[in-house]
Scaffold this motif. Structure first.
Motif, PDB file in Angstrom:
ATOM      1  N   HIS A 127       0.833  -1.206   0.000  1.00 18.15           N
ATOM      2  CA  HIS A 127       0.000   0.000   0.000  1.00 18.15           C
ATOM      3  C   HIS A 127       0.871   1.262   0.000  1.00 18.15           C
ATOM      4  N   ASP A 128       1.818   1.307   0.915  1.00 17.22           N
ATOM      5  CA  ASP A 128       2.601   2.538   1.084  1.00 17.22           C
ATOM      6  C   ASP A 128       3.483   2.843  -0.123  1.00 17.22           C
ATOM      7  N   HIS A 132       1.354   4.943  -2.681  1.00 17.31           N
ATOM      8  CA  HIS A 132       1.672   6.361  -2.469  1.00 17.31           C
ATOM      9  C   HIS A 132       2.862   6.887  -3.259  1.00 17.31           C
ATOM     10  N   GLU A 173      -5.686   9.432  -0.128  1.00 17.68           N
ATOM     11  CA  GLU A 173      -6.058   8.011  -0.053  1.00 17.68           C
ATOM     12  C   GLU A 173      -7.128   7.590  -1.076  1.00 17.68           C
ATOM     13  N   SER A 188      -4.179   6.512  -3.120  1.00 13.52           N
ATOM     14  CA  SER A 188      -3.386   5.302  -2.896  1.00 13.52           C
ATOM     15  C   SER A 188      -4.223   4.125  -2.408  1.00 13.52           C
TER      16      SER A 188
HETATM   17 FE    FE Z   1      -2.106   5.308   2.807  1.00 13.11          FE
END
Ligand code: FE
Ligand code: PHE
Length: 285
Positions: A127-128, A132, A173, A188
């Motif tokens: 995820h990160d 992102h 997000e 993200s």
């Molecule tokens: Fe996040």
């Protein structure tokens, strides 16, 4: 989880960062990344914003295995002056904002288990980093996130984190953008989700509402399932301009006198891109 031991062994630093310790990832960890990467990168052309897709490309995120943060930071530093630093998981708000205000993106260094490919609550390295970091290669978005970090430090003192947090949620997000070719995703939480990256654009259920700063800051959100409303920005330039040029302090004071807005509410003054049926949420209720 495969990495718990070395995460817990690392001695905590004041800024909560830990060594990524890349050599400790197992073959299974890298395979999980590769599976998730293959699945998402096939889905995203034509769906993710141009800025996101460009970031994925220039940062060479297609290289197999979990990215080495040092290597990634070197590329990112040259492009926009950002770095990626490892943390064990969620960090306190002030720590998060301090990193962000100094162009350091904190990324969880663990990866989900193979049985959690579709959903997990805590942000992991997929995820990160996949979600992102590509946006950080975009100069305008890079500036937005730094400004957000400083805005966070300020919001802490103004007891307005609830409002600023919603701005993060509905842009960083779960944001959508109206590009010349059509609606695209840049949030993200969406780009890193197999199911939501289709739902957010294609499903008739959610409301898609033109971004309005005060409206977004009043709107609640759900953390347990697909969003019931998304907010659509016209461009990253416009998002940056609006948020930087607005002094949030008087806005927070005004918002404190107004009721919050529940998800899936459509107000008379909302400009709708699509009005949702809410069929998905209703079927689950
Ligand atoms: Fe996040
Ligand atoms: N202008 C905001 C403030 O006055 C700071 C900010 C900028 C917040 C960009 C978020 C994004 O607090």
């Amino acid at each position: 989880m495969a990495n718990d031991t070395h995460v817990l062994d690392a001695s905590p630093a004041a800024d909560w960062t830990i060594p990524q310790d890349w050599s400790h990832y197992t073959a299974e960890d890298h395979a999980t990344w590769d599976t998730l990467f293959a699945r998402q990168s096939k889905l995203l052309p034509g769906r993710a914003s141009n800025a996101y897709l460009r970031g994925l490309d220039v940062l060479k995120l297609s290289k197999p295995g979990i990215p080495d943060f040092a290597e990634l930071s070197e590329r990112l530093m040259k492009l926009t002056g950002w770095q990626v630093v490892a943390v064990p998981g969620l960090v306190p708000d002030d720590v998060f904002f301090d990193h962000m205000a100094n162009r350091r993106f904190v990324a969880g260094n663990f990866i989900r288990r193979p049985d959690q490919l579709d959903y997990l609550q805590e942000p992991d390295v997929f995820h990160d980093v996949f979600g992102h970091v590509p946006m950080l290669a975009d100069p305008v978005f890079a500036d937005y996130l730094e400004a957000y970090g400083r805005g966070g430090q300020r919001a802490l003192g103004l007891e307005a984190l609830k409002y600023l947090g919603r701005l993060y949620w509905y842009t960083v997000e779960f944001g959508l953008i109206a590009e010349p070719e059509g609606l695209r995703i840049y949030g993200s939480g969406i780009v890193s989700s197999f199911a939501e990256s289709r739902f957010a654009l294609d499903d008739a259920s959610p409301d898609r509402i033109v971004f309005d700063l005060a409206r977004v800051m009043r709107t609640e959100y759900r953390i347990d399932d697909f969003q019931q409303n998304y907010f659509v920005i016209p461009s990253f330039d416009e998002l940056l301009r609006l948020t930087v040029e607005t002094d949030f302090a008087p806005l927070y004071e005004e918002l404190k006198t107004q009721p919050d807005i529940a998800v899936a509410t459509v107000l008379p003054e909302d400009q709708l891109v699509t009005r949702g049926t809410q069929a998905y949420a209703l079927a689950k209720a």
